[in-house]
Structure formats: C-alpha cells, structure tokens
Write a protein that holds these residues in place. Sequence first.
Motif, PDB file in Angstrom:
ATOM      1  N   UNK A 252      17.772   7.014   6.735  1.00  0.00           N
ATOM      2  CA  UNK A 252      17.832   5.842   7.070  1.00  0.00           C
ATOM      3  C   UNK A 252      16.847   5.336   8.187  1.00  0.00           C
ATOM      4  N   UNK A 253      15.882   6.076   8.683  1.00  0.00           N
ATOM      5  CA  UNK A 253      15.058   6.221   9.696  1.00  0.00           C
ATOM      6  C   UNK A 253      13.547   6.287   8.223  1.00  0.00           C
ATOM      7  N   UNK A 254      13.502   7.174   7.181  1.00  0.00           N
ATOM      8  CA  UNK A 254      12.654   7.395   6.475  1.00  0.00           C
ATOM      9  C   UNK A 254      12.665   6.126   5.608  1.00  0.00           C
ATOM     10  N   UNK A 255      13.794   5.889   5.519  1.00  0.00           N
ATOM     11  CA  UNK A 255      13.458   4.142   4.363  1.00  0.00           C
ATOM     12  C   UNK A 255      12.894   3.187   5.236  1.00  0.00           C
ATOM     13  N   UNK A 256      13.609   3.193   6.430  1.00  0.00           N
ATOM     14  CA  UNK A 256      13.082   2.016   7.401  1.00  0.00           C
ATOM     15  C   UNK A 256      12.175   2.142   7.608  1.00  0.00           C
ATOM     16  N   UNK A 257      10.896   2.927   7.625  1.00  0.00           N
ATOM     17  CA  UNK A 257      10.060   3.043   8.219  1.00  0.00           C
ATOM     18  C   UNK A 257       8.968   2.831   6.480  1.00  0.00           C
ATOM     19  N   UNK A 258       9.493   3.745   5.583  1.00  0.00           N
ATOM     20  CA  UNK A 258       8.534   3.060   4.463  1.00  0.00           C
ATOM     21  C   UNK A 258       8.480   1.563   3.938  1.00  0.00           C
ATOM     22  N   UNK A 259       9.878   1.463   4.442  1.00  0.00           N
ATOM     23  CA  UNK A 259      10.018  -0.594   3.983  1.00  0.00           C
ATOM     24  C   UNK A 259       9.166  -1.208   5.105  1.00  0.00           C
ATOM     25  N   UNK A 260       9.188  -1.091   5.800  1.00  0.00           N
ATOM     26  CA  UNK A 260       8.072  -1.491   7.043  1.00  0.00           C
ATOM     27  C   UNK A 260       6.795  -1.479   6.659  1.00  0.00           C
ATOM     28  N   UNK A 261       6.459  -0.610   6.538  1.00  0.00           N
ATOM     29  CA  UNK A 261       4.733   0.299   5.796  1.00  0.00           C
ATOM     30  C   UNK A 261       4.394  -1.149   5.148  1.00  0.00           C
ATOM     31  N   UNK A 262       5.174  -1.206   4.145  1.00  0.00           N
ATOM     32  CA  UNK A 262       5.105  -1.817   2.799  1.00  0.00           C
ATOM     33  C   UNK A 262       5.099  -3.325   3.132  1.00  0.00           C
ATOM     34  N   UNK A 263       5.911  -3.550   3.950  1.00  0.00           N
ATOM     35  CA  UNK A 263       6.517  -5.240   4.460  1.00  0.00           C
ATOM     36  C   UNK A 263       5.417  -5.538   5.583  1.00  0.00           C
ATOM     37  N   UNK A 264       4.812  -5.380   5.637  1.00  0.00           N
ATOM     38  CA  UNK A 264       4.117  -5.217   7.339  1.00  0.00           C
ATOM     39  C   UNK A 264       5.004  -5.843   8.110  1.00  0.00           C
TER      40      UNK A 264
ATOM     41  N   UNK B  46       8.126 -12.167   6.546  1.00  0.00           N
ATOM     42  CA  UNK B  46       7.497 -10.368   6.028  1.00  0.00           C
ATOM     43  C   UNK B  46       7.132 -10.723   4.638  1.00  0.00           C
ATOM     44  N   UNK B  47       6.775 -10.461   4.226  1.00  0.00           N
ATOM     45  CA  UNK B  47       5.986 -10.466   3.017  1.00  0.00           C
ATOM     46  C   UNK B  47       6.120  -9.081   2.034  1.00  0.00           C
ATOM     47  N   UNK B  48       7.433  -9.367   1.570  1.00  0.00           N
ATOM     48  CA  UNK B  48       8.176  -8.227   0.641  1.00  0.00           C
ATOM     49  C   UNK B  48       7.789  -7.906  -0.645  1.00  0.00           C
ATOM     50  N   UNK B  49       6.530  -8.669  -0.914  1.00  0.00           N
ATOM     51  CA  UNK B  49       6.150  -8.658  -2.219  1.00  0.00           C
ATOM     52  C   UNK B  49       5.401  -7.367  -2.614  1.00  0.00           C
ATOM     53  N   UNK B  50       5.366  -6.987  -1.185  1.00  0.00           N
ATOM     54  CA  UNK B  50       4.703  -4.997  -1.099  1.00  0.00           C
ATOM     55  C   UNK B  50       5.144  -4.048  -1.261  1.00  0.00           C
ATOM     56  N   UNK B  51       6.904  -4.519  -1.687  1.00  0.00           N
ATOM     57  CA  UNK B  51       7.970  -3.279  -1.331  1.00  0.00           C
ATOM     58  C   UNK B  51       8.351  -3.133  -3.281  1.00  0.00           C
ATOM     59  N   UNK B  52       8.401  -2.176  -3.900  1.00  0.00           N
ATOM     60  CA  UNK B  52       8.598  -2.413  -4.986  1.00  0.00           C
ATOM     61  C   UNK B  52       9.865  -2.330  -4.940  1.00  0.00           C
TER      62      UNK B  52
ATOM     63  N   UNK C 268      19.316  -3.116   6.254  1.00  0.00           N
ATOM     64  CA  UNK C 268      20.744  -4.307   5.504  1.00  0.00           C
ATOM     65  C   UNK C 268      20.105  -5.755   6.258  1.00  0.00           C
ATOM     66  N   UNK C 269      19.455  -5.653   7.277  1.00  0.00           N
ATOM     67  CA  UNK C 269      18.656  -7.133   7.487  1.00  0.00           C
ATOM     68  C   UNK C 269      17.471  -7.654   7.099  1.00  0.00           C
ATOM     69  N   UNK C 270      17.101  -6.669   6.576  1.00  0.00           N
ATOM     70  CA  UNK C 270      15.766  -7.412   4.925  1.00  0.00           C
ATOM     71  C   UNK C 270      16.745  -7.306   3.577  1.00  0.00           C
ATOM     72  N   UNK C 271      17.234  -6.328   3.164  1.00  0.00           N
ATOM     73  CA  UNK C 271      18.002  -6.510   2.257  1.00  0.00           C
ATOM     74  C   UNK C 271      18.520  -8.400   2.292  1.00  0.00           C
ATOM     75  N   UNK C 272      18.812  -8.739   3.375  1.00  0.00           N
ATOM     76  CA  UNK C 272      19.992  -9.631   3.729  1.00  0.00           C
ATOM     77  C   UNK C 272      18.564 -10.786   3.187  1.00  0.00           C
ATOM     78  N   UNK C 273      17.274 -10.438   3.527  1.00  0.00           N
ATOM     79  CA  UNK C 273      16.632 -11.438   4.151  1.00  0.00           C
ATOM     80  C   UNK C 273      15.568 -11.737   2.753  1.00  0.00           C
ATOM     81  N   UNK C 274      15.825 -10.459   1.279  1.00  0.00           N
ATOM     82  CA  UNK C 274      15.730 -10.649   0.174  1.00  0.00           C
ATOM     83  C   UNK C 274      16.243 -11.760  -0.642  1.00  0.00           C
ATOM     84  N   UNK C 275      17.587 -10.963  -0.155  1.00  0.00           N
ATOM     85  CA  UNK C 275      18.581 -12.183  -1.068  1.00  0.00           C
ATOM     86  C   UNK C 275      18.487 -13.335  -1.002  1.00  0.00           C
TER      87      UNK C 275
END
Length: 293
Positions: free
Chosen positions: A207-219, A175-181, A233-240
Amino acid sequence: MSELVTGEAVALGLQPARLPSRALSVALDLIVYMGGYIVITIGLVAATSSLDTAAAAAVSVASLLLILIGVPIAVETLTRGRSLGKLACGLRVVRDDGGPIRFRHALVRGVVGVFEIQMSFGVIACIASLVSARGRRLGDVFAGTLVVRERVPVQRAWDVLPTPPPWLAGPLAGADLSGVPEGLWLAVRQYLTRIQQLDPQVGWAMGERLAADVAARAAVTVPPGTPPAAFLAAIVAERQARDAQRAFGAPQSVVPFAAVAPPAAGAGAGAAVEPVLPAERPSARGTGFAPPA
C-alpha cells in the motif's frame, strides 16, 4: 475494449457496450417503431381512402420517414440517449467526453442509422462495431458519441472497495487525476479489494508503494499519519465521484478534511470546538487501514 477518455486525458470508469447488447437494443427499438408504423398505416389507409394514389403514397412515405428517423431522434434527444431498447438493456448514449448527448448528436446518429442499420439490415453497423476498438458504429463516429453500459454486474462481497475516510475528501478535491495511468488504477482497485487476504506487513508495504506512486502522479501529498489503504480508497472514491458528475450530473459531495469533534457533555453553546487531528482519529483496525502489529 478501451476505456473512455475525456479531452483532458481523464479516463472515465464507464464501460463501452458490447455488440450483442447493442444489437438487442436496436432490435427492440425497431420492433416498437415498426409496430407503431403498422398502426399508423392502418389509420392512414382509412383516412386517405378518398385521395388519389400519388397522394396516398406520399403520405405513406412521410409516415415511414417520421417513424424511422424523426421518432428515434426525438426519443434520444428527450431521454438523453436512452431509447426503449437501451433502457431495457441497461445502455445509454453519451458524448466522447462522457457527457449527455444533445439534438445534433441524435440527429447525426439517426440519419446515418438509416443507411447502416435499416437499409443494410445492420450489416454495416455490425462490421463497424467489430472493427472499432470501443464498439462504435458509423453514426457514433460521425456524431462523436459512444454507447456505454449503465448497469454493471453487482460486485461480490469480497470485491467491494473499503469505505474511504471522510476526512480525506478535502485534500483530494484538487488532485490532478489525469496523470494516473489506467494500469495503476487497476492495481489500486485489485489491492483494495484483496487487502483482507494479504499479510498485514506485506499489505502495508504494498500500500505504501502504491500510495507513493499515485500521489506522485496526481501531484498530491499524503497527509502525515494517513494509512496508505485509506489514502488509496479516498482517491479511488474521488475519481468515481468525478466520473459520475461528468457522465450523469450526479452531485459530488466534499467533506472537509478537519473533522469537527462534538462538544463535551455539559458544555455551553458557546464552548470552543476543537478539530480532530490526524493522531486523534479513531482506530481502523480490521479494515486494512491500521498499521501491522
């Protein structure tokens, strides 16, 4: 203070150190160094008693420069940015991109520190730290470094993030996490730490709204049937994990997406093993990952 951002526009989860803790660490270092200088001076007086005044003065000045410049540079280089004072205060010097410092960074910090800390009694360093958005003194600006906090306050029991499911590590590894503000990361963390306090239906929709927004920005694409809280939770753990690997060299473990089910009882060693499909994953009710009833 602003967050630490790498050259790839990735915001690291590292907190810049504040002025009081930095001043305390510098004071502790100076106490140790000056104590060592006094001990060395006493030894030099006894050893150079037969020399003339000029030679004794030259030896004294050389020992002072060694203690105030050479020793701090050597300590920060060998410990990767952790002097005795910083170790006691839970601080560490890192590069602007979050990596460990090297000799040239410690050299610039040590040389500039003589003028802004020792010669000005810390006035210049305090003013520079107060003006800087990330609390950097002039030595940090010229060296391209930053002092961060290694020890963060222990989270309360109700602020601990849910454990992410291991079968989501594989799809999020690229995932490209640089696009997530950073504001969106904060919203996701607040949602995950307070998911148990939300109404199930309201929490699921949020949660659905946040997941859709994060998924769109992280490609990335949310795997079908994945609860939104589990994905977040998984994408936050990936960033950490990426932050820890970049800053401290911590190994980043990646678990395959298709978890393998154990063979049935009595099956032979050559029996086929079937992967666990998303629909067959165990229920996660009570954790905030299950859909509302």
